[in-house]
Design a protein around this motif. Structure first.
Motif, PDB file in Angstrom:
ATOM      1  N   LYS A 123      20.430 -39.229   2.154  1.00 12.97           N
ATOM      2  CA  LYS A 123      19.635 -38.908   3.349  1.00 12.97           C
ATOM      3  C   LYS A 123      20.194 -39.586   4.590  1.00 12.97           C
ATOM      4  O   LYS A 123      20.250 -38.974   5.668  1.00 12.97           O
ATOM      5  CB  LYS A 123      18.175 -39.304   3.110  1.00 12.97           C
ATOM      6  CG  LYS A 123      17.451 -38.405   2.120  1.00 12.97           C
ATOM      7  CD  LYS A 123      15.993 -38.783   1.962  1.00 12.97           C
ATOM      8  CE  LYS A 123      15.815 -40.075   1.222  1.00 12.97           C
ATOM      9  NZ  LYS A 123      14.390 -40.360   0.926  1.00 12.97           N
ATOM     10  N   ARG A 124      20.625 -40.837   4.460  1.00  8.08           N
ATOM     11  CA  ARG A 124      21.175 -41.523   5.631  1.00  8.08           C
ATOM     12  C   ARG A 124      22.489 -40.898   6.071  1.00  8.08           C
ATOM     13  O   ARG A 124      22.815 -40.875   7.263  1.00  8.08           O
ATOM     14  CB  ARG A 124      21.348 -43.009   5.321  1.00  8.08           C
ATOM     15  CG  ARG A 124      20.010 -43.754   5.238  1.00  8.08           C
ATOM     16  CD  ARG A 124      20.182 -45.217   4.921  1.00  8.08           C
ATOM     17  NE  ARG A 124      18.880 -45.868   4.828  1.00  8.08           N
ATOM     18  CZ  ARG A 124      18.455 -46.571   3.786  1.00  8.08           C
ATOM     19  NH1 ARG A 124      19.237 -46.712   2.731  1.00  8.08           N
ATOM     20  NH2 ARG A 124      17.256 -47.125   3.790  1.00  8.08           N
ATOM     21  N   ASP A 155      12.973 -37.988  11.275  1.00  4.54           N
ATOM     22  CA  ASP A 155      14.130 -37.636  10.454  1.00  4.54           C
ATOM     23  C   ASP A 155      13.894 -37.950   8.988  1.00  4.54           C
ATOM     24  O   ASP A 155      14.311 -37.201   8.093  1.00  4.54           O
ATOM     25  CB  ASP A 155      15.365 -38.394  10.947  1.00  4.54           C
ATOM     26  CG  ASP A 155      15.889 -37.825  12.260  1.00  4.54           C
ATOM     27  OD1 ASP A 155      15.457 -36.725  12.627  1.00  4.54           O
ATOM     28  OD2 ASP A 155      16.708 -38.484  12.906  1.00  4.54           O
ATOM     29  N   LEU A 156      13.246 -39.090   8.720  1.00  5.64           N
ATOM     30  CA  LEU A 156      13.018 -39.494   7.331  1.00  5.64           C
ATOM     31  C   LEU A 156      12.147 -38.492   6.596  1.00  5.64           C
ATOM     32  O   LEU A 156      12.432 -38.114   5.452  1.00  5.64           O
ATOM     33  CB  LEU A 156      12.370 -40.879   7.290  1.00  5.64           C
ATOM     34  CG  LEU A 156      12.091 -41.447   5.900  1.00  5.64           C
ATOM     35  CD1 LEU A 156      13.383 -41.563   5.111  1.00  5.64           C
ATOM     36  CD2 LEU A 156      11.409 -42.802   5.992  1.00  5.64           C
ATOM     37  N   TRP A 183      23.125 -37.654   5.698  1.00  6.79           N
ATOM     38  CA  TRP A 183      22.697 -36.437   6.391  1.00  6.79           C
ATOM     39  C   TRP A 183      22.333 -36.746   7.842  1.00  6.79           C
ATOM     40  O   TRP A 183      22.676 -35.986   8.750  1.00  6.79           O
ATOM     41  CB  TRP A 183      21.496 -35.829   5.681  1.00  6.79           C
ATOM     42  CG  TRP A 183      21.799 -35.135   4.403  1.00  6.79           C
ATOM     43  CD1 TRP A 183      23.013 -34.744   3.933  1.00  6.79           C
ATOM     44  CD2 TRP A 183      20.854 -34.733   3.407  1.00  6.79           C
ATOM     45  NE1 TRP A 183      22.891 -34.129   2.710  1.00  6.79           N
ATOM     46  CE2 TRP A 183      21.569 -34.106   2.370  1.00  6.79           C
ATOM     47  CE3 TRP A 183      19.468 -34.842   3.285  1.00  6.79           C
ATOM     48  CZ2 TRP A 183      20.956 -33.582   1.238  1.00  6.79           C
ATOM     49  CZ3 TRP A 183      18.851 -34.324   2.164  1.00  6.79           C
ATOM     50  CH2 TRP A 183      19.579 -33.697   1.143  1.00  6.79           C
ATOM     51  N   ALA A 216      14.230 -35.324   5.970  1.00  4.97           N
ATOM     52  CA  ALA A 216      15.216 -35.519   4.903  1.00  4.97           C
ATOM     53  C   ALA A 216      14.548 -35.568   3.535  1.00  4.97           C
ATOM     54  O   ALA A 216      15.067 -35.012   2.559  1.00  4.97           O
ATOM     55  CB  ALA A 216      16.005 -36.800   5.152  1.00  4.97           C
ATOM     56  N   ASP A 217      13.394 -36.237   3.433  1.00  4.92           N
ATOM     57  CA  ASP A 217      12.645 -36.251   2.177  1.00  4.92           C
ATOM     58  C   ASP A 217      12.280 -34.837   1.754  1.00  4.92           C
ATOM     59  O   ASP A 217      12.397 -34.471   0.572  1.00  4.92           O
ATOM     60  CB  ASP A 217      11.375 -37.090   2.329  1.00  4.92           C
ATOM     61  CG  ASP A 217      11.651 -38.581   2.246  1.00  4.92           C
ATOM     62  OD1 ASP A 217      12.694 -38.958   1.692  1.00  4.92           O
ATOM     63  OD2 ASP A 217      10.826 -39.363   2.741  1.00  4.92           O
ATOM     64  N   VAL A 242      20.155 -33.087   9.521  1.00  8.66           N
ATOM     65  CA  VAL A 242      18.709 -33.128   9.319  1.00  8.66           C
ATOM     66  C   VAL A 242      18.032 -32.661  10.599  1.00  8.66           C
ATOM     67  O   VAL A 242      17.944 -33.399  11.576  1.00  8.66           O
ATOM     68  CB  VAL A 242      18.238 -34.547   8.946  1.00  8.66           C
ATOM     69  CG1 VAL A 242      16.721 -34.590   8.821  1.00  8.66           C
ATOM     70  CG2 VAL A 242      18.889 -34.996   7.652  1.00  8.66           C
ATOM     71  N   CYS A 259      23.255 -29.159   3.649  1.00  8.40           N
ATOM     72  CA  CYS A 259      22.943 -30.389   2.903  1.00  8.40           C
ATOM     73  C   CYS A 259      23.302 -30.237   1.435  1.00  8.40           C
ATOM     74  O   CYS A 259      23.750 -31.198   0.796  1.00  8.40           O
ATOM     75  CB  CYS A 259      21.459 -30.720   3.050  1.00  8.40           C
ATOM     76  SG  CYS A 259      20.966 -31.198   4.728  1.00  8.40           S
ATOM     77  N   SER A 300      18.499 -42.286  -1.035  1.00 10.54           N
ATOM     78  CA  SER A 300      18.534 -42.924   0.283  1.00 10.54           C
ATOM     79  C   SER A 300      19.926 -42.849   0.893  1.00 10.54           C
ATOM     80  O   SER A 300      20.076 -42.647   2.106  1.00 10.54           O
ATOM     81  CB  SER A 300      18.088 -44.383   0.171  1.00 10.54           C
ATOM     82  OG  SER A 300      18.914 -45.110  -0.731  1.00 10.54           O
ATOM     83  N   HIS A 341      13.812 -32.072   2.561  1.00 10.86           N
ATOM     84  CA  HIS A 341      15.036 -31.374   2.151  1.00 10.86           C
ATOM     85  C   HIS A 341      15.376 -31.698   0.700  1.00 10.86           C
ATOM     86  O   HIS A 341      15.653 -30.798  -0.112  1.00 10.86           O
ATOM     87  CB  HIS A 341      16.205 -31.790   3.052  1.00 10.86           C
ATOM     88  CG  HIS A 341      16.252 -31.068   4.362  1.00 10.86           C
ATOM     89  ND1 HIS A 341      15.144 -30.867   5.143  1.00 10.86           N
ATOM     90  CD2 HIS A 341      17.283 -30.500   5.040  1.00 10.86           C
ATOM     91  CE1 HIS A 341      15.490 -30.209   6.240  1.00 10.86           C
ATOM     92  NE2 HIS A 341      16.788 -29.966   6.199  1.00 10.86           N
ATOM     93  N   LEU A 342      15.373 -32.989   0.378  1.00  8.66           N
ATOM     94  CA  LEU A 342      15.761 -33.410  -0.964  1.00  8.66           C
ATOM     95  C   LEU A 342      14.750 -32.923  -2.001  1.00  8.66           C
ATOM     96  O   LEU A 342      15.114 -32.435  -3.088  1.00  8.66           O
ATOM     97  CB  LEU A 342      15.883 -34.932  -0.999  1.00  8.66           C
ATOM     98  CG  LEU A 342      16.653 -35.543  -2.171  1.00  8.66           C
ATOM     99  CD1 LEU A 342      18.029 -34.929  -2.292  1.00  8.66           C
ATOM    100  CD2 LEU A 342      16.770 -37.057  -1.993  1.00  8.66           C
TER     101      LEU A 342
END
Length: 996
Positions: A457-458, A474-475, A460, A478-479, A466, A438, A454, A481-482
């Protein structure tokens, strides 16, 4: 530095996809693949081993043999080849197709297909046989002992550059918190200096430690490099006690040996000894360089809280910085910033010295811009230039900037910089699967580009990057991860959203360059200009492509294509990428409708975004079976959305300004025929509701919706729309029984009467945004008992009674008012307190963030907003402090102003922030032309350089060396943190840091 194929990270998604495909094939009864899953599992095991070897190689624990490196590359390419082949078969397995498999795949007959499969399996077996004599874990430890000082043979002795302002600020904090300036009763102070590696954290701490004002005031001081004692609390405490007791600073006598603690002492007893020693010490200063959270939690009980001592910690982790400042201490988090252009140029001049006369300013600017204000990068680039060239020319500077990644890998002059950047890459937490992937993925965007969180993440999601070993959405993953990349200061969050998540981010300039070279070397990411582009997973165009050597029949293995700027003929290259998952044309400046007409051929496409020059959707877009995200927000016109698109089974995020088109011969009473049995749509932001009745009926069918945006337009402003009201009511009441909602609704009522808003009564929402003529129509908000976030943008003057309803929103955490004025007592000066709006004590007790955009500043009484963390007053006509008493908001962490505010006003607010107990960060945001964004008012992140201090108006470079006192307080061991600018300064005599 040998750049490995990065198979451990890059192929994390690949192996998972391959196994999933094999299972699908087995279910379809393809006997040809009956035991192929075992072969794929073997690849997975090999990749895990290679990933471990990769980490050891990067960290210097292992020097891989040539045979092992060849095997790693072979298994990397083989896994990609298998995934590509199986992807093509997947389409046949999913789509109804009566043609034979070999025909679909382009083989002349079944025998040719079987031969291809056998060839892949033979490659696997041959690789396995070669591996039997080459275990990737059996390589010998690296014998590379080249000291980092090897690269300093051409360095120049210089003094501090860009350090005056941050040094003065930290010294003021120390003196204030240690009782030399008026302050509250005795309390231990902790100052966390946090930032990206190499940004000057340690150098700043050194400058403070050596400051004469500091030396004259403290009874004892100690400096400990905490990173030398990771996993060794005893060693850390032992060194700390020895440094504290080494010298009685009031007498100048060295302590007797019996007062020292030997390294084999007991940890708890040692904590007590340190505690008792500091308890009887009038004032003390301790610096813990490069500390982690475990170390802090292990040693913090050694420090008495009710003493006027100061502890300074340096760290790359935002989380560690906050933890150190918590738990009852008087604490500050000081975020490092890169050098601005002036100070960057000063540093470059200081190192280049005699070479400077040959280098014109415009040429040196290219070098400065490439470094993006990173001090170590500037020093290393200057050292390289003066070591290689007697006369500096434009061609030399441009060549270095163009090939910087390669130079960092091959030239000893860049050894310090290389080590620091590699340490950042290695430090990415291993518990987050594919997090390194990522991170590398950011390189598809131009260096210096602010990337929406956003959007990232989408993308990814679409790439399959993800993943997590625990079952979560997934959301959420991803949050995490960021956030983790930002917390570790690996990437920079340039702005935050209303819920404090990352709104926009970017990689640090020099780190982007480093990652780009790694990605290109491993055939992961490259430009379309690269002649070997067909072998890469991700392609980009960051400026106009020449399209040279283009072959219309050339096929790429790319999974993504990103175009920013003017693309020319390159915009059509997506037609050569049959396996494309992501097509991002959002920033393509010369995109035309005709350019994307063939996009429906990209059967695997999951993410599609188009730019502002598009006026319609591509033809046959409803054929994109796997499409998850369709983003047209950059377009300036309303887009007609074919109703067939809603039926796409995987569509989750529909972003833009859409009108729903009628299907030929459709009947309004039968919307179900255009919808999947279970709609996967989660984000619908948004739809223009005109007189077409289909939208509310379709919306009512979408049970997975979490975020909806509606532009409601009626020919008759007083007309009712029962279908839309019912759809909205069902949406806001869907989670009413739970009492907790994750749903978000945005409604622009335009010039209509606002009757539609009555459908929100007794609803359950987390977030609500309202725009239009709202007077008399916002009383319902007090019935939204779960409401956490509220944004009101009014185009007519509200009454005081309208906004008084907001006081009933007890659970509000975020409130944003845009252009809100009162009809009562309206005056011309926007900065007067209009209509007597008062936020009284007890109002909004749970409010964390208050944003006031182009509207008057209310009176905030003492005791109001006790939990406020962020205050944004975005009005370029702001005058003075507007009666805001910042100190009464004791938890305040952030203050944001319009970047066009008068310079004197900026300084007044900055001074107020410095006198605040938490010293909140002061941000300056730039207003964007609404015509370009489609928003009423929009602000984006920007930076304001700190004003030059009087002594820096004519910069002079001090030549004072580091004092003996510091050398006694610090270790020169080679095991010190490679980020330590003291370590570099001690070797190269550099005194540089980032300016705040």
């Amino acid at each position: 530095m040998v750049v490995s194929p990065l198979v451990g990270g890059v192929l994390g998604a690949v192996t998972s996809n391959v196994v999933a495909l094999v299972i699908k094939l087995a279910c379809k009864g393809y006997e040809l693949w009956s035991d192929f899953e075992d072969d794929i599992e073997s690849i997975k095991r090999d990749l895990l081993m290679i990933a471990g070897a990769e980490e050891d190689q990067f960290s210097g624990k292992m020097d891989l043999s040539a045979v092992t490196s060849t095997y790693m590359k072979e298994i990397h390419d083989l896994a990609l080849e298998i995934e590509d082949f199986l992807d093509r078969i997947l389409r046949h397995a999913v789509e109804p197709n009566h043609s034979p498999l070999y025909e679909v795949l382009g083989f002349p007959n079944q025998l040719e297909l079987e031969a291809k499969v056998k060839k892949l399996r033979m490659k696997l077996k041959e690789a396995e046989q070669r591996k039997s004599g080459t275990n990737v874990k059996s390589s010998q430890p690296s014998t590379n002992t080249t000291p980092s000082s090897a690269s300093t043979s051409y360095t120049t002795k210089i003094g501090p550059v860009g350090i005056d302002i941050p040094k003065r600020e930290i010294v003021q904090m120390v003196l204030k918190d240690s009782g030399f300036q008026p302050r509250q009763p005795e309390q231990l102070s902790v100052i966390s200096i946090v930032g990206f590696s190499g940004s000057g954290k340690t150098t700043l701490a050194v400058a403070v430690y050596d400051c004469k004002d500091i030396n004259d005031q403290f009874d004892c001081k100690a400096w400990v490099v905490a990173s030398k004692h990771k996993g060794n609390t005893l060693g850390l405490l032992t060194e700390l006690f020895e440094k504290l007791s080494m010298r009685d600073m009031t007498k100048g006598d060295v302590k007797k040996p019996e007062d020292k603690i030997l390294s084999f002492g007991d940890v708890e007893k040692l904590k007590v000894k340190i505690y008792n020693y500091l308890k009887i010490t009038k004032r003390f200063l301790i610096i813990l360089d490069d500390i982690n959270d475990i170390q802090w939690l292990s040693v913090k009980s050694s420090f008495p809280k009710n003493r006027r001592g100061t502890i300074i910690v340096t760290t790359t982790s935002q989380q560690v910085a906050k933890v150190c400042c918590a738990h009852g201490y008087s604490g500050y988090v000081y975020n490092m910033r890169n050098l601005d252009e002036i100070r960057s140029m000063d540093l470059l001049k200081a190192v280049l010295d005699r070479h400077l006369q040959d280098l014109e300013h415009k040429y040196s600017t290219s070098v400065v811009n490439k470094c993006d204000g990173h001090p170590l990068a500037i020093v290393n680039m200057a050292n390289y230039l003066q070591s290689k060239h007697v006369v500096l020319t434009q061609e030399i500077c441009e060549a270095l900037c163009r090939d910087l990644g390669f130079r960092m890998e091959t030239e000893n002059t860049f050894m310090e910089l290389r080590d620091v950047l590699m340490n950042n890459y290695i430090s990415v937490p291993k518990e987050f699967l594919n997090l390194k992937t990522c991170l590398l993925y950011l390189c598809v965007f131009p260096n210096g580009c602010n990337i929406r969180g956003s959007r990232l993440k989408r993308r990814w999601f679409a790439e399959g990057y993800v993943q997590h070993s625990y079952p979560r959405s997934d959301l959420v993953i991803a949050d995490d991860h960021l956030k983790k990349l930002v917390e570790q200061s690996i990437i920079w969050a340039t702005d935050t959203s209303k819920n404090a998540n990352v709104k926009t981010c970017r990689a640090h300039g020099i780190f982007h360059e480093f990652l780009m070279h790694m990605s290109t070397s491993s055939k992961f990411i490259t430009s379309l200009e690269n002649g070997e582009r067909r072998w890469y997973r991700h392609l980009f165009v960051h400026n106009k492509s020449s399209g040279k050597s283009r072959n219309k029949e050339e096929k790429f293995r790319a999974h993504s294509l990103t175009i920013c700027g003017s693309a020319g003929e390159a915009v059509r290259y997506f037609l050569n990428c049959e396996l494309l998952r992501v097509l991002d044309l959002e920033e393509c400046e010369d995109l035309q409708d005709k350019h994307v007409d063939g996009v429906h051929k990209l059967w695997y496409l999951k993410y599609l975004s188009v730019g502002g020059t598009i006026s319609r959707l591509p033809n046959h877009i409803e054929k994109l079976h796997w499409l998850e995200t369709l983003d047209t927000r950059k377009t300036k016109k309303e887009i007609i959305l074919p109703v067939e698109v809603i039926k796409l089974p995987h569509l989750a995020h529909l972003l833009g300004r859409f009108k729903l088109g009628n299907k030929r011969d459709c009947e309004e009473s039968e919307p179900e025929q255009y919808l999947p049995e279970q709609s996967n749509l989660q984000t619908l932001a948004g739809f223009v509701k005109d007189n077409n009745p289909m939208f509310p009926m379709i919306m009512d069918h979408m049970k997975q919706l979490r975020k909806v945006k509606i532009w409601a337009i009626w020919r008759n402003s007083t007309a009712e729309d029962p279908d839309l009201e019912r759809a909205i009511q069902n949406f806001v009441q869907a989670e009413q029984d739970t009492g907790v909602s994750v749903r978000s609704l945005s409604i622009d009522i335009g010039n209509s009467s606002g009757i539609i808003l009555r459908s929100l009564a007794l609803g359950c929402l987390r977030s609500l945004q309202l725009h239009g003529k709202l007077r008399g129509f916002i009383h319902f908000v007090k019935s939204l008992y779960s409401l956490k976030e509220l944004c009101i943008s009014s185009t007519n003057h509200l009454t005081e009674e309208d906004l008084s309803h907001l006081r009933h929103c007890k659970d509000l955490e975020y409130l944003k008012l845009i252009g809100v004025f009162f009809e009562k007592e309206l005056v011309d000066d926007q900065n007067e307190k209009l209509g007597g709006l008062v936020i009284a004590s007890g109002d909004f007790r749970g409010l964390l963030r208050l944003y006031l955009v182009q509207c008057p500043i209310p009176t905030i009484e003492e005791g109001a907003l006790p939990n406020l963390l962020s205050l944004r007053l975005l009005n370029q006509h702001l005058t003075g402090l507007c009666g805001i008493k910042m100190n009464q908001h004791t938890l305040l962490e952030e203050l944001a102003l319009d970047s066009e505010v008068n310079q004197k006003i900026k300084e007044d607010w900055e001074d107020a922030a410095k006198n605040h107990p938490k010293r909140p960060n002061v941000l300056f945001l730039k207003r964007v032309d609404p015509d370009e964004t489609g928003s009423v008012v929009k602000y984006v992140a920007t930076e304001r350089s700190a004003p030059l201090a009087p002594e820096m108006e004519q910069p002079s470079l001090a030549s004072t060396e580091l004092s003996n006192g510091r050398e006694e307080g610090m270790s020169s061991s080679s095991t010190a943190d490679p980020d330590s600018w003291y370590n570099i300064a001690h070797k190269a005599k550099h005194r540089v840091t980032g300016s705040f």
